[in-house]
Design a protein around this motif. Structure first.
Motif, PDB file in Angstrom:
ATOM      1  N   VAL A   1       7.756  79.124 123.288  1.00  0.00           N
ATOM      2  CA  VAL A   1       7.376  77.769 122.869  1.00  0.00           C
ATOM      3  C   VAL A   1       8.635  76.959 122.582  1.00  0.00           C
ATOM      4  N   SER A   2       8.660  75.716 123.074  1.00  0.00           N
ATOM      5  CA  SER A   2       9.744  74.797 122.721  1.00  0.00           C
ATOM      6  C   SER A   2       9.114  73.475 122.294  1.00  0.00           C
ATOM      7  N   LEU A   3       9.846  72.721 121.492  1.00  0.00           N
ATOM      8  CA  LEU A   3       9.356  71.443 120.990  1.00  0.00           C
ATOM      9  C   LEU A   3      10.057  70.317 121.737  1.00  0.00           C
ATOM     10  N   VAL A   4       9.270  69.414 122.322  1.00  0.00           N
ATOM     11  CA  VAL A   4       9.797  68.295 123.097  1.00  0.00           C
ATOM     12  C   VAL A   4       9.617  67.016 122.284  1.00  0.00           C
ATOM     13  N   ASN A   5      10.687  66.268 122.080  1.00  0.00           N
ATOM     14  CA  ASN A   5      10.652  64.991 121.349  1.00  0.00           C
ATOM     15  C   ASN A   5       9.996  65.091 119.971  1.00  0.00           C
ATOM     16  N   GLU A   6      10.059  66.241 119.358  1.00  0.00           N
ATOM     17  CA  GLU A   6       9.500  66.471 118.025  1.00  0.00           C
ATOM     18  C   GLU A   6       7.989  66.235 117.938  1.00  0.00           C
ATOM     19  N   THR A   7       7.319  66.111 119.088  1.00  0.00           N
ATOM     20  CA  THR A   7       5.885  65.818 119.043  1.00  0.00           C
ATOM     21  C   THR A   7       5.028  66.662 119.979  1.00  0.00           C
ATOM     22  N   VAL A   8       5.624  67.310 120.964  1.00  0.00           N
ATOM     23  CA  VAL A   8       4.840  68.042 121.959  1.00  0.00           C
ATOM     24  C   VAL A   8       5.391  69.461 122.098  1.00  0.00           C
ATOM     25  N   TYR A   9       4.500  70.443 121.947  1.00  0.00           N
ATOM     26  CA  TYR A   9       4.895  71.823 122.212  1.00  0.00           C
ATOM     27  C   TYR A   9       4.761  72.084 123.707  1.00  0.00           C
ATOM     28  N   LYS A  10       5.813  72.643 124.286  1.00  0.00           N
ATOM     29  CA  LYS A  10       5.805  73.056 125.688  1.00  0.00           C
ATOM     30  C   LYS A  10       5.755  74.581 125.677  1.00  0.00           C
ATOM     31  N   VAL A  11       4.687  75.128 126.233  1.00  0.00           N
ATOM     32  CA  VAL A  11       4.448  76.568 126.172  1.00  0.00           C
ATOM     33  C   VAL A  11       4.493  77.138 127.585  1.00  0.00           C
ATOM     34  N   LYS A  12       5.344  78.127 127.767  1.00  0.00           N
ATOM     35  CA  LYS A  12       5.512  78.744 129.090  1.00  0.00           C
ATOM     36  C   LYS A  12       4.495  79.866 129.265  1.00  0.00           C
ATOM     37  N   GLY A  13       3.751  79.778 130.340  1.00  0.00           N
ATOM     38  CA  GLY A  13       2.766  80.808 130.640  1.00  0.00           C
ATOM     39  C   GLY A  13       3.139  81.559 131.897  1.00  0.00           C
ATOM     40  N   LYS A  14       2.243  82.435 132.300  1.00  0.00           N
ATOM     41  CA  LYS A  14       2.422  83.121 133.577  1.00  0.00           C
ATOM     42  C   LYS A  14       1.057  83.493 134.123  1.00  0.00           C
ATOM     43  N   LEU A  15       1.017  83.644 135.417  1.00  0.00           N
ATOM     44  CA  LEU A  15      -0.213  84.018 136.093  1.00  0.00           C
ATOM     45  C   LEU A  15      -0.435  85.508 135.897  1.00  0.00           C
ATOM     46  N   ARG A  16      -1.660  85.885 135.584  1.00  0.00           N
ATOM     47  CA  ARG A  16      -1.952  87.308 135.420  1.00  0.00           C
ATOM     48  C   ARG A  16      -3.321  87.617 136.009  1.00  0.00           C
ATOM     49  N   THR A  17      -3.512  88.875 136.328  1.00  0.00           N
ATOM     50  CA  THR A  17      -4.792  89.348 136.843  1.00  0.00           C
ATOM     51  C   THR A  17      -5.277  90.475 135.946  1.00  0.00           C
ATOM     52  N   ASP A  18      -6.479  90.329 135.424  1.00  0.00           N
ATOM     53  CA  ASP A  18      -7.107  91.382 134.627  1.00  0.00           C
ATOM     54  C   ASP A  18      -8.141  92.075 135.501  1.00  0.00           C
ATOM     55  N   THR A  19      -8.092  93.399 135.527  1.00  0.00           N
ATOM     56  CA  THR A  19      -9.051  94.177 136.302  1.00  0.00           C
ATOM     57  C   THR A  19      -9.948  94.936 135.340  1.00  0.00           C
TER      58      THR A  19
END
Length: 167
Positions: free
Chosen positions: A20-38
């Motif tokens: 998680v990073s904070l952009v302009n002190e107002t928006v959280y930018k959250v890095k995700g990833k593609l996953r497959t659940d079987t």
């Protein structure tokens, strides 16, 4: 661990288990990833017993693919036109501003000043974003934004529209 919940309907949107990073002190930018659940079903789990006469009949495994943030928090994709999104975001920003003036008046001006450039950027590039809401799908809640950068999905959440809960 910190769970971030939407202030208005109170549903979980994400946790700090993601980068998680904070952009302009107002928006959280959250890095995700593609996953497959079987999901494999074992015959023993449903009272099956292998036949002495022959091979196993078995069951097929099911799988579900998606972005980990969306799957973990059970977010629901929400389709809106740009015009409808503009209507929603104006109403939502007013609700957040009113809430801030009640609870944290000092943050209200910071929020208004810093969120505007982000909203303009989203509106200018609206077709590149997907919208998601919490599983309650409350109309007053936050619509999280997701934008792909190559193979990496990033989700954006308004900081001042979230409550943090330590667990």
């Amino acid at each position: 661990m910190i769970i971030f919940k939407d202030v208005f309907p109170g549903v979980e949107l994400f946790s700090d288990s993601f980068p998680v990073s904070l952009v302009n002190e107002t928006v959280y930018k959250v890095k995700g990833k593609l996953r497959t659940d079987t999901f494999a079903i074992d015959d023993k789990a449903i009272g099956g017993n292998a036949s002495a006469e022959g091979g196993e009949e078995g069951t097929d495994a099911a799988s579900k693919q998606g972005v980990d943030i969306v799957m973990n928090s059970r977010l629901v994709e929400y389709a809106l036109s740009k015009k409808d999104y503009m209507t929603h975001i104006k109403s939502y920003m007013k609700s957040v501003k009113d809430k801030l003036q009640e609870t944290k008046p000092a943050d209200s001006e910071l929020f208004q000043k810093n969120v505007q450039p982000f909203i303009k950027e989203v509106l200018n590039d609206f077709k590149e974003y997907q919208l998601f809401c919490g599983e309650s799908m409350g109309p007053e809640g936050m619509l999280a934004l997701m934008k792909w950068d190559g193979e990496t999905p990033y989700m954006f959440f308004f900081k001042h529209g979230l409550d943090e809960e330590k667990v």
